[in-house]
Each structure stands twice: as C-alpha cells, then as structure tokens.
Design an enzyme around this catalytic site. Structure first.
Site, short mmCIF file in Angstrom:
data_model
loop_
_atom_site.label_atom_id
_atom_site.label_comp_id
_atom_site.label_asym_id
_atom_site.label_seq_id
_atom_site.Cartn_x
_atom_site.Cartn_y
_atom_site.Cartn_z
NE ARG A 173 -2.18 1.90 3.26
CZ ARG A 173 -2.12 1.51 4.52
NH1 ARG A 173 -2.80 0.46 4.93
NH2 ARG A 173 -1.38 2.16 5.39
CD GLU A 203 4.57 4.44 6.03
OE1 GLU A 203 5.72 4.42 6.51
OE2 GLU A 203 3.56 4.11 6.67
CG ASN A 217 2.70 0.95 4.52
OD1 ASN A 217 3.42 1.22 5.47
ND2 ASN A 217 1.75 1.77 4.10
CB SER A 228 -3.62 -2.28 8.41
OG SER A 228 -3.33 -0.92 8.22
CE LYS A 241 8.87 5.99 8.53
NZ LYS A 241 8.84 4.68 9.23
CE LYS A 292 7.54 10.27 7.69
NZ LYS A 292 6.97 9.44 6.61
CD GLU A 328 8.51 0.55 9.33
OE1 GLU A 328 7.31 0.70 9.58
OE2 GLU A 328 9.07 1.05 8.35
N GLY A 329 7.35 1.90 13.78
CA GLY A 329 6.52 1.86 14.98
C GLY A 329 7.04 2.81 16.03
NE ARG A 358 -4.94 4.90 6.94
CZ ARG A 358 -3.68 4.63 7.23
NH1 ARG A 358 -3.37 4.19 8.43
NH2 ARG A 358 -2.72 4.80 6.34
#
Lengths: 559, 559
Positions: free
Chosen positions: A214, A230, A232, A237, A394, A448, A452-453, A535
């Site tokens: 995505r 970004e 993915n 999801s 990234k 950034k 991740e996360g 979103r």
C-alpha cells in the site's frame, strides 16, 4: 493490526507501529533532484498552518435538486493546476442536524450488519476470540472530496511501484549497502538485515514472489500535488474494512443522495479485500501443492482481526484450509522438510501472509526471530520476503529519491517521471545544506526515525533541537533518521463517528492505494492496483495538519 | 425483543416474555375433539422423559465419501409413520475435535462479518446505541435434522393460519366472549380488551390489515407429530437473525460438507427478513400516501435490535424514511388529524410495526396505554391491530381447538383438517374430567397462564398442586390458565455456541414458521409462508425436554 494502522483503532498492546504511520509530512521536490527547490521554500514559508474557511472547499447543499449535482467523470485538472479551490458541492455546515442524526444511526446499523467492526479495547477477549466484544470501526460519516485526476495518478503508479519493489528486492547489495549505517543504530533493522545476509550467503532464490503493498499519499494544499508518505510492503492494514467502508458510504449516498445533492457514482467501489484474496489464491495455485495451506501470521492479540477475516472469508469460499499462527507458535510447531516445504502443526504451507512481524514488539523473544528465519529458509511463498520487507523501509524510500537511483531499477523514462512526481522531498542527515535549512526553518520538515513503529516523528522546533543535538553527538546517529518535506494537507470539515458517537471537526486525509504483485520466475501473474484506503484524522490538535488525534476509515468522493 | 424470543438471548430488562415461549409442552388430541384420546394417554404414560441414545437419531460420519450422503428431496414419511428413528447420517460423537474447533472459529468469524449479532448485556449502551457492545447471537454450530414431510406440512398450513387469524379478528363478539372470564383475572388482557371494546363501539374498521405471524411447533418424539405450541401475532421475533443463521449453516456446510458428509441443499434458504420487509413495503403502498413513513414501535432498550434492523435495512434500500419510536414517545409526539392520519413527530404514519407492546412490562405507565389507543384510533395500518393481537392469545388458541369452532371461520374441510392435525391437546380448566386426569398424571400436562411473558408455565407435580389449590379457591381463577398436552420432543446432541464458546449437549428444538398476510378490503395482496425460525435449547436441566436452559438460533437439515 497491520502496517499503516490508524492510531484510533483499538491497537494491540503497546504496538507503537500504530501511531507513526498517519502523521506524515514532507515536501515536493524537483523531479530530478533531492535538493530543496527554491519555489517550494518560498511558498511554504508564506504558508502558515492555518485553517482555511471550510465552506469554500466543500459542497453546497441543494436538497430540492433531484438529479446529482456532479458528474464525477470530469477531472478537476484546471482548477487544481490553477490553484483555485475545488468546486463546492456540499456544505456540511448547512446540513440539518436531524438528517445527520439519521445518517449516523443508519451508518451505525449498517456497520453492525455488514462487518465493519473491530474488537473493543474495553473487552478483554476481544483481541483473541472472534464474535465477542465487538464495536463498529471508527468511520467518517461521508466520503471525503478528492480530485479525480490525483486519484487516477495514484492508481496509475501502483503497478510501477509494485514492479519497483520487486526489482529493488533482487538487488541484495543495494539493500545491504543502503541500510549499512542504519544497521548500526537500529537494532530491529539490524536483525532483519542479518536474516537477509544469511539468505544472500546461501544464495536463496525466491522464484515465486508475492507483494501486497500500500502506497500512502497526502495532497499538499498549496501545490495540489499528491505526495507519497511511505510505501508499505508488509502487513498492509485495512484492505478488508477499507473495502467495507466505501460500501457504507455508497449505501448512505444511495439513500440520502437526493438530500445531499451527491452522486453515489462519485464514490468508487473498493475491491481491495477481493483483490488481495485473489492474489493470495493465485499464489497458492503457483505453489502447486494441493495439500498445502495458506498461513496468516498473526499477533497473539489482534483487535483488528476482522480486517484480516474479510480476506480469509473470501479465501475460504474457495479454499477451506487457511490457518492462523503466531510467530511463537510457528517457532514451536514449524519444521522444514528436506525439499524445503515448511510444515506448521503438520500442515504444509504454500503461502505465508504476514499480518505480524513488522515491528520490534512482534519479536519479544528469540522464538519469534527463529520463526522468521525458519520461514525465510523455507520454500513457502512469503508475503513479504525479507527482501520485500527491507525494500519498504524509510531509508530505502529516501535512497530511491536520490538522483539517478530509480534509473538503476526501471528502464521506462515515463514510469520514472510518474514515480518522481509523487516523491516528497527526502534527505539523508548527511546532507549538511539541508540540515542547515531545516535548523533555520524547522516547521517545513519532519524528522522520521528509521525504526518502524513508535509515533516518534519529530516536528516543529523539536526538529531544530534534534538536529543541533545530533550535530554535537557526531555523525553516527544521523543514519537513524531521515528528513522529509512536511506536507500541509487541505483540512476540511468532517463528521467523525467513533464508539457510537458523532462529532464534527476539521480533519485531514491520507490516501492509500493497494497494489498486488505476483511473479513466478519470468512470468508476471498479477501486477495491479487493488483498491484503496482513505483515512481521515482530526487536525485540530496538530501543528500544520497532522499530529495527535484519531483516524477514522473513510472513502473518496471524486470531483 | 419480540414475541417468542429466546430466553438465552440478552433480554430486555425484566422482560418476562422472553422466558415463557420456549418451554412449551402439550399433547396430541383427536382431530375433532379436545378430549384426551385414550391412545395418547396410554402412549404418554409409558413414555418417561428419558434420553434416548443420541447416535441412533443422528448422522453417521463418512468423511471419505465425497458425494452427499442424503438426498434431501426424499420424505421420511414411512419411517416416521412407522415410528422408526430417522436415518442416521452424521454422528456428532465421532467428529474430530480439531474440525469442530475450526468450524466454531469460522462460524464466529462469519457471524461477526454478516451481522449475526446482538447487544451484549454486559455493555450498558448496547441496548440503545447501535454499533457498540456487540456479541454474536448464540447459535447451533450445525443445523438440526428435521423430517421434510413435517416441514412441508408446517409450511402448507401457514397461509391457512394467516387466513384464520384474519377471520377470527373480524369476529369481535367471539373475541370478547372468549376472553370475558380471562378479563376478570388478567389485568393486561383486560386493558387490551378495553381498547378492543372501544373500537367495536365506534365501529372502527381496519380495511387494510397486515399480519406478520409465526406459528411455533415441536415434533413429538413418539407420535412423530408436529404440534403447535402457539401462534404469535404480535412482534414475532427473529425474522432477521433467523434468516442470517441459515446462511451461516449453509456456508459451513458448503465449506465443510465434504468432511461432514452433508449436503448444503438440505438446509433451506430462509428469506424471512426479506419477505417481512416486502410485506411491510406492500402495506405502505396500499396506504397510498407517499409522504407517510413506516414506524417501528420499539422498547426503550433493545439488545435484539439487529434482528429488527435487518428488516429496516432491507426496507431502507427502497424507502429511506422509516422511524423508530417507543410507546412513550408516541404518546408525547403523536396526534391524529381529522382525516384519521396519525402524525408522530410531524411524520404521517402509513404502517405501525410493533416490536414492543406485547407484554405488561411494555406499559409501565398510562402514557403507553394512551399511545396504544391513539394508534388504534388512527387510520395507520397496524401490524397488528388490537384484534389481531387478541387473536394470538392462548385462550383463543384453546377456544379454536374446541370442537366445531374452526368451522365458524373456515369453510374448506381440508384446510380445517390440516390445522387440526397440528393442534396439541388444549383444555379449559372448566373441564372437570381433564382436570381430574391432570391431577392424576400431572407430568403429561403443562399449565399455561394467559398472561404473556413470565416463564410462568407450570410443570410436573406443580401442576397437581396448582390444580388442587385452584379447585379450593373457586372457579374464578380457572380462566387465568389453560391446560395443554405436554410434548416430549426428540432430543439430540448439539453443539451450542454462545459468548464465543462451544459446548456439546443434549438439546430439543422448536420450529417457527413465519407467515405474512396483507389484505385491502376484499383483496388479499399477500398470503404466504415467509421463512422459518429454528431454535434449539439444552434439555439437560428439564423434565422431559423443555425447561430451564438457553436457546440458540438454529436452522433445518431436512431428511
């Protein structure tokens, strides 16, 4: 939950991945350079992150009109290129409260009857047992207006990005070298690279490669450019719930379109769940072992399980045997047969579909790392392989944005130009000029972390402080971050529905385009755009459109 | 919740109606008499409510077989009339635990994605706000075996029962006289009769009459007769979820049929929700006021709201304006215009669909009684009218079972014979002979209070005690009860799934056949069988198959 999951949805416990993916910012750059273009700086400097008047950018209500106000077939090219606001067609401010209330009630009912649900974080078993402790997924009451030409562009580049990921994944040296400095400062990336190295050492070939990607974008207010946040490549999801929410909106527009002056055809159907299921099924066919099953790798607790179940459900209609396993279970029950077949709990595995394994928290012990390595060693089709996974980092995104790097992987100049058009400004912290600029004008950048996360993006004056600190500490830590142009997206009035209640707020949106890619040796079996995810997130508590707050599932209203 | 709702489903607070409808018992009687037939007594006396071996009455598993074991087209007439057990095709005892576990997981997922949900009693707002605090509705994992000939008979009599209700409803004198003694001892029936009297006084005609009924049956083990438990004429529950659960079973049989040796075609599709919606829509058309809406009368809290929403959802696809109002709201917002039009909150009402108003607890104050009277006075189509409502009382059921009573309402002898074939033994307590017999053999009877709602049925030795007490107290109270033959249904092993868990138990089932009837003056617009409802209940804690325990939604497997 999955990569790119909204921080508003019930997250798995301490799953930091959920909070970093939405609040992205960045800046358009010259197509052939990653240096900050002067005109962008000038524009951006003038632009304060203020709210523009909502009514101007929205629809006007003409409830007496029986025919739809808009033909969504037309493109808004001229308006957008001319920098004018998009044509107003519905003013949310003038919507009758009773009508909104009715629509909210209907939308809540529709969601409950059609599986637009997540586990309720207040119910303990809701992350482990399906069917208990359900609550509707948060959603925008109405779809968000979006320019059709930008939508088309995003759809058009999806297969090119799919192909790019595949090409990059084959260049083990590029991945290892690009990430070599990140490896030193990020333990998680380091472990992934270790697995990748081992595969390079044994010359492991993935002949059948499946990617369910995505690519996420935001529309920059001033430039009207759609810039990539970004890409993915693991555990993307919401292909399931994203498909359902567009059907919710289509149902509401169908029933209330006359009162809203809207045309249901302006909200495109979204078949992400079907397309992804189809791609998984086709991969299973390519593996060519009728007894083998598809394995979904899951987190031990998953409140976003219904998003995954939409895919499983579609698949089960064709292939009853699909199993769900945690990384720990795979470590315990998994073994590889001499011919490379992965057996888990006695089942031969044809396809491994990761909906876990993307974040450090998914590897609480060595068991999970062993499982990941075991899977990578096997002949099962991994979605994604370790190479695909690393291609989505990234740092690789930033490397690909450097001049002349895309050219290494893609021949077609037009394709390259299209990709570049989506690239936001992306820089390494080794670029002293850009660091100087960012210290001077920190609100135009976002820092950034590679990790991740974490919701660890750095904004505003914190960018200046972080850069000054890094400058003092020495170069080593530079590799842990990238600098990105900050995008200032349009914000608009939105009705956000969460936990059975609706409130109106200013919000910004992020568009994700799903892409599926399946290849067996030289044969490309699937390379397609596979639906989308919109979103939308409250912008009131942020600096410039994107920070704290919760995101809701949304869909598009093309103009 | 609705009439005939299972006690196992989250009930509205202190809604006694939920617990009385399932544990019915009664006994087959001579078609032309309501006196206890000797052969029935002889059989019943011999028959202890013991469990028969499960395996004999169930399927045998032949997982190697690829073709379905059964042709559901065949009837089991001979076996049944011969008194032999039905042909075994699946033995639940031999089902592999892993397979059951997989099916349970799939079924829970399916339920969540397809709106087979109810409000969770542990979540406060789950009865008022859709979309929050949802849990899957309790269900049987697999459909229950049922003889096709009995199913066909039940379907065949549905339109005759529809017609019977309509005819009886027109005989105001019959209703008033039959219920005159009940009126003295039952305050609730008394209030309904008062409204009915007022309508008779003003000679109020209901020219357009809509009935959405459900006739409930149990299959008596020894006689193999399908005997009517009751006929619901108001707020019949589960047309929505009942339709969904048969789809659940069809999905499971489709995916696992090969392993179970079952044929998905033996579980009939169930279109109750669609048929009821269609009938409501047709009534709306007959009312012939395009601006008028359909009003669902609801309880203030309703955890079974999704059952209702399935109907509303189907309707909304055609008619966006449907409103939901409580009796108290209708009292507050309702008024009648000079032409008879009912206005509620400014909306003209075409059709009133009651999903409340059937139980004393639905009338906590005079406001609700005023609302009921107001609605009855109006020109809106009531589903049901007060006459239809009264026609569904137990006392009327018992009166209709008397010799020569059906003949007053129905001309066709064959139709009368068909109805009588379904009648269980039903007696007034004024019948001294039957009371003597019941005192002597109380386990062959059940005493049913006229009062709707309450779980107040009397079984076993309590029947003897109650009858002796009534005999002492005098005749007045006799009218508060009827005596019914006790049915001893077949019990069989069943997997019951509730709150995310599955357990196996002996269970008995009750079949409900929905019927829709719409008439405008002399023109019958709808008179049809409209789908079915199967409910299954643990029999372990009862005497003879029916008492405490919880019911789950189920469907049929015809053999």
């Amino acid at each position: 939950m999955g990569v790119g999951c909204s921080s508003s949805l019930p997250p798995t416990v301490n799953n930091p991945h959920c909070s970093i993916t939405f609040p992205h910012t960045s800046a358009h750059t010259n197509p052939t350079s990653n240096h900050l273009p002067i005109n962008w700086l000038a524009r951006a400097h003038l632009q304060k992150p203020t709210k523009s008047p909502i009514s101007k950018r929205l629809f006007t209500l003409d409830s007496a009109r029986k025919t739809p106000t808009l033909k969504c077939g037309r493109t808004a090219q001229m308006e957008i290129e001319g920098g004018s606001d998009s044509k107003p067609i519905l003013d949310l401010h003038s919507l009758d409260d009773n009508l909104v209330q009715k629509m909210v009630y209907d939308a809540l009912v529709w969601s409950s009857l059609h599986g637009l649900v997540v586990g309720d974080r207040n119910v303990q078993r809701s992350g482990t047992v399906p069917g208990v402790g359900m609550v509707h997924a948060p959603f925008a009451l109405l779809p968000t207006v979006f320019p059709e030409n930008q939508w088309k562009l995003a759809c058009e580049v999806a297969p090119i990005f799919n192909e790019l990921v595949d090409r990059v994944s084959l260049d083990g040296k590029f991945l290892q070298e690009s990430l070599s400095r990140t490896k030193k400062v990020d333990a998680f990336t380091s472990r992934l690279l270790d697995i990748h190295s081992k595969m390079l050492e044994i010359n492991k070939k993935e002949e059948i490669r499946l990617g369910l990607h995505r690519s996420d974008y935001m529309l920059d207010e001033k430039t009207k450019l759609l810039l990539q946040i970004e890409l993915n490549t693991i555990s993307t999801s919401f292909p399931g719930l994203g498909s359902v929410v567009s059907e919710l909106h289509r149902s509401l527009l169908k029933n209330y379109g006359e009162h809203l002056g809207c045309d249901v055809n302006c909200t495109p159907s979204n078949d992400a769940a079907n397309r992804f299921s189809e791609a998984l099924a086709k991969a299973w066919i390519e593996y060519n072992n009728p007894k083998a099953v598809i394995m979904v790798v899951v987190q031990p607790e998953e409140r976003n399980m219904y998003d995954q179940h939409w895919l499983s459900f579609n698949l089960k209609e064709r292939y009853p045997f699909m199993i769900r396993k945690t990384m720990a279970e795979i470590d315990k029950e998994g073994e590889i047969q001499p011919d490379g077949t992965l057996l888990v709990g006695g089942h031969a595995i044809a396809v491994i579909y990761f909906r876990a394994g993307y974040a450090p928290t998914d590897y609480p012990s060595e068991a999970e790392w062993r499982a990941r390595l075991l899977m990578e060693h096997s002949s099962a089709i991994k979605c994604p392989s370790i190479s695909y996974h690393l291609t989505g980092t990234k740092k690789i995104q930033q490397e690909l944005a450097k001049p002349n790097v895309l050219e290494k992987f893609i021949d077609n100049k037009e394709d390259i130009a299209k990709l570049r058009k989506c690239f936001a400004g992306l820089w390494s912290l080794d670029d002293a000029d850009i660091v100087d600029t960012a210290i001077e004008k920190p609100h135009l950048f976002v820092m950034k972390p590679q990790r991740e996360g974490g919701g660890n993006n750095i904004y505003g004056d914190d960018v200046r402080e972080a850069l000054l600190r890094l400058r003092k500490d020495g170069k080593e830590q530079n590799a842990a971050y990238i600098l990105m142009q900050r995008i200032f997206p349009t914000d608009s009035a939105t009705f956000l529905v969460r936990d059975g209640s609706c409130h109106k707020d200013h919000a910004v949106s992020e568009l994700g385009i799903y892409g599926a890619y399946l290849r067996n040796k030289d044969k490309v079996i699937v390379n397609e755009r596979s639906g989308y995810l919109m979103r939308t997130k409250v912008s009131s508590s942020n600096e410039g459109g994107v920070a704290a707050g919760f995101a809701v599932l949304d869909s598009l209203y093309l103009t």
